[in-house]
Design an enzyme around this catalytic site. Sequence first.
Site, PDB file in Angstrom:
ATOM      1  N   THR A 160       0.858  -1.195   0.000  1.00 45.01           N
ATOM      2  CA  THR A 160       0.000   0.000   0.000  1.00 45.01           C
ATOM      3  C   THR A 160       0.884   1.232   0.000  1.00 45.01           C
ATOM      4  O   THR A 160       1.935   1.231   0.625  1.00 45.01           O
ATOM      5  CB  THR A 160      -0.873  -0.012   1.277  1.00 45.01           C
ATOM      6  OG1 THR A 160      -1.841  -1.029   1.123  1.00 45.01           O
ATOM      7  CG2 THR A 160      -1.564   1.318   1.520  1.00 45.01           C
TER       8      THR A 160
ATOM      9  N   ARG B 104     -14.934  -6.288  -0.752  1.00 48.17           N
ATOM     10  CA  ARG B 104     -14.343  -5.977   0.561  1.00 48.17           C
ATOM     11  C   ARG B 104     -13.684  -4.590   0.513  1.00 48.17           C
ATOM     12  O   ARG B 104     -12.977  -4.255  -0.413  1.00 48.17           O
ATOM     13  CB  ARG B 104     -13.310  -7.041   0.914  1.00 48.17           C
ATOM     14  CG  ARG B 104     -12.539  -6.789   2.240  1.00 48.17           C
ATOM     15  CD  ARG B 104     -11.225  -6.086   2.013  1.00 48.17           C
ATOM     16  NE  ARG B 104     -10.375  -6.088   3.190  1.00 48.17           N
ATOM     17  CZ  ARG B 104      -9.245  -5.394   3.282  1.00 48.17           C
ATOM     18  NH1 ARG B 104      -8.830  -4.662   2.281  1.00 48.17           N
ATOM     19  NH2 ARG B 104      -8.515  -5.434   4.383  1.00 48.17           N
TER      20      ARG B 104
ATOM     21  N   ASP C 107      -9.130  -0.438   5.192  1.00 47.69           N
ATOM     22  CA  ASP C 107      -8.991   0.789   5.981  1.00 47.69           C
ATOM     23  C   ASP C 107      -8.547   1.986   5.147  1.00 47.69           C
ATOM     24  O   ASP C 107      -8.762   3.133   5.542  1.00 47.69           O
ATOM     25  CB  ASP C 107      -7.972   0.576   7.098  1.00 47.69           C
ATOM     26  CG  ASP C 107      -6.601   0.224   6.535  1.00 47.69           C
ATOM     27  OD1 ASP C 107      -6.536  -0.614   5.610  1.00 47.69           O
ATOM     28  OD2 ASP C 107      -5.603   0.791   6.996  1.00 47.69           O
TER      29      ASP C 107
ATOM     30  N   GLY D 202      -6.093  -4.318   7.186  1.00 48.83           N
ATOM     31  CA  GLY D 202      -7.077  -3.251   7.241  1.00 48.83           C
ATOM     32  C   GLY D 202      -8.179  -3.408   8.270  1.00 48.83           C
ATOM     33  O   GLY D 202      -8.598  -2.427   8.891  1.00 48.83           O
TER      34      GLY D 202
HETATM   35  N1  ASP Z   1      -4.357  -1.762   4.555  1.00 46.00           N
HETATM   36  C1  ASP Z   1      -4.606  -2.375   3.286  1.00 46.00           C
HETATM   37  C2  ASP Z   1      -5.954  -3.053   3.341  1.00 46.00           C
HETATM   38  O1  ASP Z   1      -6.254  -3.707   4.308  1.00 46.00           O
HETATM   39  C3  ASP Z   1      -3.599  -3.372   2.854  1.00 46.00           C
HETATM   40  C4  ASP Z   1      -2.151  -3.014   3.075  1.00 46.00           C
HETATM   41  O2  ASP Z   1      -1.833  -1.965   3.603  1.00 46.00           O
HETATM   42  O3  ASP Z   1      -1.279  -3.823   2.686  1.00 46.00           O
HETATM   43  O4  ASP Z   1      -6.682  -2.972   2.378  1.00 46.00           O
END
Ligand code: ASP
Length: 281
Positions: free
Chosen positions: A147, A175, A178, A201
Site C-alpha cells: 500500500t 471488501r 482501511d 485493514g
Molecule cells: N491496509 C490495506 C488493506 O487492508 C492493505 C495493506 O496496507 O497492505 O486494504
Amino acid sequence: GYAVLAEGNTAVEAVEAAVVVLENSPLFNAGKGAVLTSNETIELDASFMDGKTLNAGAVAGVMNVKSPIELAVKIMTDSDHVMLSGKGASLFAKEKGLEIVDPAYFYTERRFNSLQNIKNKEKTAVDQDDKKAVFYDADIKNSKFGTVGCVALDKNGNIAAGTSTGGMTNKRWGRIGDAPIIGSGTYANNKTCGVSSTGWGEYFIRSQVAYDISAQMEYQQKSLKEATADVIQNKLTKLGGTGGVVDLDKNGNMSFEFNTAGMYRASMNDKGELVVKIYKE
Ligand code: ASP
C-alpha cells in the site's frame, strides 16, 4: 513530492504528486501492480485529507480509474461528499476528466502468481485460524505491505495525508479495507499530525489507528512518537493487528512505526536529506 514543495506549492499538491508516482509504479500495491481479489479482479481504495480545512475525500472499490488518489482529491474538492464507491465513483471520475483505463492496465503477473500461491495454501488450511494466517502471510511475505501513502507539511504549516491501495491479496470482491476510511487509513489535522496507514485493514478500522494517534496528541498532549508507538506497538498489537504508519507532526517531526519485520518507507526533510529504509533501524 519534494519538488512540488520546493516550488512553493501546498502539502495537498505534494502528497497527491508523490502518491501518483507510486500508483503508476508496478512495484507497489496501488494503481498498476495492485493485488487481486479472490475473483481475480482488481478493486482499488484510496483516501485523502487536508489538515488545514479537515476536508477529506475517499474512494472505494473502483476498477477503472487510473489514479484513485486523484479521484479522492477530486471528491474532496469538487463534491459535497466524502466517500464514493464503485460505479458511481467511476462516473464521477469520468465527469471530472480523470483518466479511465481498461481494468487490465492494473494487472501484473507477479500479483496473479501471488494469488495462485495463496489459493493453493488455502486449500491445505485446516481451520479458520489457519486460513487467516495464510491470507495475511501472503501479503507480508510477498510484499511487506505494498500500500502506498504519503504525509507532508508545507512552509505554511499545512499538513496533508493520502493513502492508495489494492487492498489485500485474495480479499473477497466488494471488501473495503482501511485505506479509504478517514480516521483509519488516513488522517490529517494541522493542530496535531498527518497519518497514512498500511497493514491488515480490518484491525486498522477497528482501532481507528490514524485518528487515535491524532486524538492522543490533542487530548493527552503526547508527542507524535509517543502517540504513534502506543497505537501501533501497544493497542494494535494487543488486538492482534499488524502493520504500520508513516506520520508527521506540525513541527516536522516524523515517525515510522510498524510491528512487522519491515515497511518500505522514505522521507525527505526541509534540507533535502533523503532516508530510505525497509527493515527496522
Ligand atoms: N491496509 C490495506 C488493506 O487492508 C492493505 C495493506 O496496507 O497492505 O486494504
